[in-house]
Design an enzyme around this catalytic site. Sequence first.
Site, PDB file in Angstrom:
ATOM      1  N   GLU A  79      43.516  51.488  12.600  1.00 25.97           N
ATOM      2  CA  GLU A  79      43.465  50.085  12.183  1.00 25.97           C
ATOM      3  C   GLU A  79      44.211  49.184  13.160  1.00 25.97           C
ATOM      4  O   GLU A  79      43.771  48.071  13.477  1.00 25.97           O
ATOM      5  CB  GLU A  79      44.045  49.926  10.775  1.00 25.97           C
ATOM      6  CG  GLU A  79      43.277  50.634   9.670  1.00 25.97           C
ATOM      7  CD  GLU A  79      41.954  49.970   9.334  1.00 25.97           C
ATOM      8  OE1 GLU A  79      41.649  48.904   9.913  1.00 25.97           O
ATOM      9  OE2 GLU A  79      41.227  50.513   8.489  1.00 25.97           O
ATOM     10  N   ARG A 118      41.966  46.339  15.133  1.00 28.74           N
ATOM     11  CA  ARG A 118      42.247  44.965  14.713  1.00 28.74           C
ATOM     12  C   ARG A 118      43.153  44.228  15.702  1.00 28.74           C
ATOM     13  O   ARG A 118      42.836  43.122  16.131  1.00 28.74           O
ATOM     14  CB  ARG A 118      42.880  44.965  13.324  1.00 28.74           C
ATOM     15  CG  ARG A 118      41.991  45.564  12.249  1.00 28.74           C
ATOM     16  CD  ARG A 118      42.585  45.388  10.871  1.00 28.74           C
ATOM     17  NE  ARG A 118      41.870  46.193   9.875  1.00 28.74           N
ATOM     18  CZ  ARG A 118      41.681  45.823   8.608  1.00 28.74           C
ATOM     19  NH1 ARG A 118      42.144  44.666   8.189  1.00 28.74           N
ATOM     20  NH2 ARG A 118      41.042  46.619   7.771  1.00 28.74           N
ATOM     21  N   ASP A 124      31.563  56.675   9.623  1.00 29.22           N
ATOM     22  CA  ASP A 124      30.699  55.591  10.096  1.00 29.22           C
ATOM     23  C   ASP A 124      30.822  55.259  11.578  1.00 29.22           C
ATOM     24  O   ASP A 124      29.861  55.336  12.342  1.00 29.22           O
ATOM     25  CB  ASP A 124      30.935  54.331   9.253  1.00 29.22           C
ATOM     26  CG  ASP A 124      32.411  53.960   9.105  1.00 29.22           C
ATOM     27  OD1 ASP A 124      33.274  54.707   9.622  1.00 29.22           O
ATOM     28  OD2 ASP A 124      32.702  52.926   8.468  1.00 29.22           O
ATOM     29  N   GLU A 151      29.343  44.409   6.649  1.00 31.54           N
ATOM     30  CA  GLU A 151      28.389  45.310   7.298  1.00 31.54           C
ATOM     31  C   GLU A 151      26.938  44.844   7.226  1.00 31.54           C
ATOM     32  O   GLU A 151      26.180  44.986   8.194  1.00 31.54           O
ATOM     33  CB  GLU A 151      28.527  46.726   6.726  1.00 31.54           C
ATOM     34  CG  GLU A 151      29.743  47.477   7.194  1.00 31.54           C
ATOM     35  CD  GLU A 151      31.050  47.005   6.567  1.00 31.54           C
ATOM     36  OE1 GLU A 151      32.130  47.293   7.120  1.00 31.54           O
ATOM     37  OE2 GLU A 151      30.983  46.340   5.504  1.00 31.54           O
TER      38      GLU A 151
END
Length: 582
Positions: free
Chosen positions: A172, A176, A304, A479
């Site tokens: 993360e 980010r 994913d 998404e």
Amino acid sequence: MASNTLRKRNAARAAEGTPKEGASREEDTQQQSSSRASPYLLLLLLSAFAYLVYRNPSVVTEPLADFIGTELHRPAPTVVNFTADIPKRDAVVAAFKHAWLAYERDAMGDDEYHPISRKGSNLTEAGGIGYTVIDSIDTMLIMGLHEEYARARDWVATKMSFDRDAEFNTFETTIRVLGGLLSAYTLTKDKLYLEKAKDLADRILPAFDTPHGLPLSHINLAQRKGYASPDNKGLVSTAEVSTLQLEFRYLSYLTENDTYWDVVEKVMETIKGSSLSSGLASIFMNPEDGRFVMSAIRLGSRGDSYYEYLLKQYIQTNFTEPVYQQMYEFSINGVQEHLIKKSQMAGLTYTSELIPERDGAGQVTWRLVPKQDHLTCFFGGSLMLGAVTTGAITTPVSVPPHSNQLSPKGLRHWKTGVELIETCMRTHETATGLAPEIVHFRIPRDGLSGSSMPNDWYIKGARPGAPAPYDARYILRPETVESLFIAYRLTGNEHYRKYGWQIFEAIEKHCKIETGGYASIFNVDQVPVEHEDKMETFLMSETLKYLYLLFEDDKVLPLDKYVFNTEAHPLPIINPTRHATF
């Protein structure tokens, strides 16, 4: 109505094919006689058809285009002239300002924002590292919000610190914060962001210090030490270790420091060496031996972005790294073969999961579960992008692509991508117009026949009058709009903009907090909604950015010049001077 009509059509065809009563025996004799000439007649007809196709290929290509969802034209490839839908684009800008100004007013510098209680919070007790600020800066730049950007930059220059003696998630923090800093540098060439990016990356590097280079799940930024996640019993998430490459590779390119490149390429070498024969990847790996661990296989959480970054690494390096094309195609073939399914009634294309189970004898079997996370809705657009890159026979590929420009695999991936986007839009057919976090699809053996469950997809555990299950929530996820943006850029088809506007209006109606900001909702099928007091950072980083770009002119961040990281931070396509050796 549809089924009755279908039955009538079938009956009519049957009647046409039944010989009329009283037909003469002379007709039968003539038919037998003429049958002797049928091989010659068939050959003549086939020759005539071949000549027709040779002279006019559209006889075949246009029906094929209808089947696969592309538009075909005989002229040379052209690019659609996209124009901005200014009123809708500006409405998205207003929404971003409504979110950002509330955060700035109540929680500037905090990692997260809670719009109902009008306060912020940080991810650790040691303090935050500006998740929301950094996640939002490039969106401000893209939208031309100069005043808001100036204040955000000032915070980065004067108050941002990574010297926090606490554990942060490696993945993360990279996608980010490191990704956001690099994107801000890309758009401004302001060295402040590059220096901050180097500082952060140097603090993350020790997480890669494992026997096979798979980074640990957490990093203490002050101690510069990696830590395993106790929740995962020391294992690492496949998606997390394979979704750092765009960021570290670009930083290496900018700084000419090979260390950043080496650590993330080592991860990909380890993964390739451990790959399963199916091309699929289970969601956990063991950092001690560098092997996949028997665990679920899916396109949702923890799986994913592994598939996403295989393609994007190939694009980022300007198609000069064939190993990533090969890994991508191998994995997507596995997905097509094992995870893509059709719903039993409407024939909706969806993604499923494989769950490993041991029987009484200790033998492993795999159970297919018709479960699709909202997270997987990125995959439709990703497949379409892959179709016009890894699946392209010639370049440039037109917009929309012609079927004769794509390989058979490219055509298949394009068709599946188009269908998956349509399925994701069907999951927005709720009371709020927003999609739930997780849906299940009906299959013949689900034991739900004769129940009140919908015929195609449903929210597991949802019952009238009962508390909403976790699956029913909407947390401002991006998404679907990500796929709509990509699909629109690759086709120019206005119905993708129409879909995006429907989602935006639903967010405005049900998630907007009047005092400022937006909030998640607990149940997409309940009106009026009940809010959760949290505004995810990806609302401003991804959801609103992709919606803005959907309605903006295509000259802004063109897909042949930029690749978006998994947090929607645009990074430029580069021409590397080094290449993978595995």
